[in-house]
Design a protein around this motif. Sequence first.
Motif, PDB file in Angstrom:
ATOM      1  N   PRO A 108      -7.304  -4.605  12.692  1.00 39.84           N
ATOM      2  CA  PRO A 108      -6.130  -5.486  12.651  1.00 39.84           C
ATOM      3  C   PRO A 108      -4.952  -4.858  11.907  1.00 39.84           C
ATOM      4  CG  PRO A 108      -8.119  -6.668  11.973  1.00 39.84           C
ATOM      5  CD  PRO A 108      -8.485  -5.219  12.085  1.00 39.84           C
ATOM      6  N   MET A 109      -3.756  -5.289  12.301  1.00 34.79           N
ATOM      7  CA  MET A 109      -2.531  -4.829  11.645  1.00 34.79           C
ATOM      8  C   MET A 109      -2.611  -5.137  10.145  1.00 34.79           C
ATOM      9  SD  MET A 109      -0.173  -3.732  13.963  1.00 34.79           S
ATOM     10  CE  MET A 109       1.496  -4.260  13.695  1.00 34.79           C
ATOM     11  N   GLN A 110      -2.112  -4.208   9.351  1.00 33.81           N
ATOM     12  CA  GLN A 110      -2.083  -4.353   7.900  1.00 33.81           C
ATOM     13  C   GLN A 110      -0.671  -4.032   7.417  1.00 33.81           C
ATOM     14  OE1 GLN A 110      -4.919  -5.345   6.240  1.00 33.81           O
ATOM     15  NE2 GLN A 110      -5.941  -5.383   8.230  1.00 33.81           N
ATOM     16  N   GLY A 111      -0.287  -4.610   6.292  1.00 29.88           N
ATOM     17  CA  GLY A 111       0.992  -4.256   5.691  1.00 29.88           C
ATOM     18  C   GLY A 111       0.970  -2.802   5.243  1.00 29.88           C
ATOM     19  N   ILE A 112       2.095  -2.136   5.358  1.00 29.09           N
ATOM     20  CA  ILE A 112       2.192  -0.711   5.013  1.00 29.09           C
ATOM     21  C   ILE A 112       1.623  -0.421   3.629  1.00 29.09           C
ATOM     22  CG2 ILE A 112       3.885   1.082   4.369  1.00 29.09           C
ATOM     23  CD1 ILE A 112       3.414   1.028   7.345  1.00 29.09           C
ATOM     24  N   PHE A 113       1.882  -1.300   2.650  1.00 26.60           N
ATOM     25  CA  PHE A 113       1.406  -1.048   1.290  1.00 26.60           C
ATOM     26  C   PHE A 113      -0.111  -1.189   1.172  1.00 26.60           C
ATOM     27  CE2 PHE A 113       5.736  -2.291  -0.723  1.00 26.60           C
ATOM     28  CZ  PHE A 113       6.252  -1.042  -0.417  1.00 26.60           C
ATOM     29  N   ALA A 114      -0.776  -1.724   2.191  1.00 29.30           N
ATOM     30  CA  ALA A 114      -2.243  -1.821   2.194  1.00 29.30           C
ATOM     31  C   ALA A 114      -2.869  -0.630   2.906  1.00 29.30           C
ATOM     32  CB  ALA A 114      -2.689  -3.123   2.863  1.00 29.30           C
ATOM     33  N   THR A 115      -2.057   0.318   3.329  1.00 29.15           N
ATOM     34  CA  THR A 115      -2.552   1.481   4.060  1.00 29.15           C
ATOM     35  C   THR A 115      -2.098   2.767   3.370  1.00 29.15           C
ATOM     36  OG1 THR A 115      -0.637   1.867   5.509  1.00 29.15           O
ATOM     37  CG2 THR A 115      -2.219   0.163   6.212  1.00 29.15           C
ATOM     38  N   CYS A 116      -2.597   3.871   3.870  1.00 28.07           N
ATOM     39  CA  CYS A 116      -2.159   5.190   3.398  1.00 28.07           C
ATOM     40  C   CYS A 116      -1.176   5.809   4.385  1.00 28.07           C
ATOM     41  CB  CYS A 116      -3.369   6.095   3.197  1.00 28.07           C
ATOM     42  SG  CYS A 116      -4.492   5.516   1.922  1.00 28.07           S
ATOM     43  N   SER A 117      -0.557   4.991   5.205  1.00 26.82           N
ATOM     44  CA  SER A 117       0.385   5.463   6.218  1.00 26.82           C
ATOM     45  C   SER A 117       1.496   6.296   5.587  1.00 26.82           C
ATOM     46  CB  SER A 117       1.007   4.256   6.930  1.00 26.82           C
ATOM     47  OG  SER A 117       2.109   4.675   7.719  1.00 26.82           O
ATOM     48  N   PRO A 118       1.881   7.393   6.248  1.00 27.94           N
ATOM     49  CA  PRO A 118       3.018   8.167   5.747  1.00 27.94           C
ATOM     50  C   PRO A 118       4.356   7.487   6.068  1.00 27.94           C
ATOM     51  CG  PRO A 118       2.147   9.151   7.745  1.00 27.94           C
ATOM     52  CD  PRO A 118       1.222   8.023   7.394  1.00 27.94           C
ATOM     53  N   ALA A 119       4.355   6.522   6.984  1.00 31.69           N
ATOM     54  CA  ALA A 119       5.579   5.801   7.350  1.00 31.69           C
ATOM     55  C   ALA A 119       5.736   4.618   6.399  1.00 31.69           C
ATOM     56  CB  ALA A 119       5.498   5.329   8.793  1.00 31.69           C
ATOM     57  N   ARG A 120       6.502   4.805   5.339  1.00 34.25           N
ATOM     58  CA  ARG A 120       6.671   3.786   4.304  1.00 34.25           C
ATOM     59  C   ARG A 120       8.102   3.842   3.795  1.00 34.25           C
ATOM     60  NH1 ARG A 120       1.642   3.967   2.611  1.00 34.25           N
ATOM     61  NH2 ARG A 120       1.969   2.672   0.789  1.00 34.25           N
ATOM     62  N   PRO A 121       8.557   2.806   3.092  1.00 37.15           N
ATOM     63  CA  PRO A 121       9.951   2.811   2.622  1.00 37.15           C
ATOM     64  C   PRO A 121      10.306   4.065   1.819  1.00 37.15           C
ATOM     65  CG  PRO A 121       8.966   0.654   2.264  1.00 37.15           C
ATOM     66  CD  PRO A 121       7.856   1.574   2.731  1.00 37.15           C
ATOM     67  N   ASN A 122       9.426   4.471   0.925  1.00 38.14           N
ATOM     68  CA  ASN A 122       9.581   5.718   0.170  1.00 38.14           C
ATOM     69  C   ASN A 122       8.346   6.553   0.464  1.00 38.14           C
ATOM     70  OD1 ASN A 122      12.041   5.136  -1.304  1.00 38.14           O
ATOM     71  ND2 ASN A 122      10.827   3.644  -2.438  1.00 38.14           N
ATOM     72  N   PRO A 123       8.434   7.442   1.440  1.00 38.94           N
ATOM     73  CA  PRO A 123       7.228   8.148   1.883  1.00 38.94           C
ATOM     74  C   PRO A 123       6.755   9.243   0.933  1.00 38.94           C
ATOM     75  CG  PRO A 123       9.110   8.918   3.118  1.00 38.94           C
ATOM     76  CD  PRO A 123       9.611   7.816   2.227  1.00 38.94           C
ATOM     77  N   VAL A 124       6.318   8.812  -0.229  1.00 41.53           N
ATOM     78  CA  VAL A 124       5.733   9.743  -1.187  1.00 41.53           C
ATOM     79  C   VAL A 124       4.228   9.711  -0.948  1.00 41.53           C
ATOM     80  CG1 VAL A 124       5.347  10.274  -3.616  1.00 41.53           C
ATOM     81  CG2 VAL A 124       7.551   9.327  -2.873  1.00 41.53           C
ATOM     82  N   LEU A 125       3.643  10.846  -0.641  1.00 45.23           N
ATOM     83  CA  LEU A 125       2.202  10.945  -0.423  1.00 45.23           C
ATOM     84  C   LEU A 125       1.574  11.664  -1.603  1.00 45.23           C
ATOM     85  CD1 LEU A 125       2.142  11.880   3.371  1.00 45.23           C
ATOM     86  CD2 LEU A 125       2.138   9.627   2.303  1.00 45.23           C
ATOM     87  N   VAL A 126       0.321  11.331  -1.877  1.00 44.95           N
ATOM     88  CA  VAL A 126      -0.376  11.942  -3.002  1.00 44.95           C
ATOM     89  C   VAL A 126      -1.790  12.307  -2.572  1.00 44.95           C
ATOM     90  CG1 VAL A 126      -1.107   9.716  -3.951  1.00 44.95           C
ATOM     91  CG2 VAL A 126      -0.985  11.707  -5.446  1.00 44.95           C
ATOM     92  N   SER A 127      -2.239  13.466  -2.988  1.00 43.11           N
ATOM     93  CA  SER A 127      -3.604  13.914  -2.710  1.00 43.11           C
ATOM     94  C   SER A 127      -4.172  14.561  -3.959  1.00 43.11           C
ATOM     95  CB  SER A 127      -3.615  14.960  -1.582  1.00 43.11           C
ATOM     96  OG  SER A 127      -3.264  14.377  -0.361  1.00 43.11           O
TER      97      SER A 127
END
Length: 181
Positions: free
Chosen positions: A105-124
């Motif tokens: 099911p669809m989830q809010g962006i902040f509930a995912t690790c999607s790179p498409a976000r308001p501030n696309p800061v990724l962390v690993s």
Amino acid sequence: MSDTKQTFPDMILRPVGVVHSEIKKPMLAAGESGLSLELRMEKVKAHHREVEECICKLVIDPEWEELLDGIDGFSHVLVLYWPHLIDPARRKLRKVHPMGRKDIPMQGIFATCSPARPNPVLVSAVPLVARNGNVLTVKGLEAVDGSPIIDVKPYSKSYLMVDKLKMPDWMEQIHRELEID
């Protein structure tokens, strides 16, 4: 409760370095209808195994080299980077099917690790293999070649590990399918 509409000064992030990787394009693509996998699911598992073995170079701008002093005492580092190939228009996505999977099911962006976000800061969090001057060699970073590095931090379990971690069923399912510990 704080007012979320308060005025903040402009936030300016400047890259401190760049990722050199064999990964040339992202596994996920952000389109108008959300995320789509660039690989078929049967290849996603193989892709994750390749990423786990991928050796990347984090080339830090020479002006920041002294900031790396002491980092080689750590086995792992956190790499914060910017997914530079994401179309800025996709940063307006609000909900997605995690990993582009329509069976979840669809989830809010902040509930995912999607790179498409308001501030696309990724962390690993990745193993640090070596340091040579201003170049860190790491293993298992899923950043695309040319990704700007925002920051590098030492990984310290006392600050970052949590007890009794809870995740939704759909995330547990993804982890099981990809055999992620």
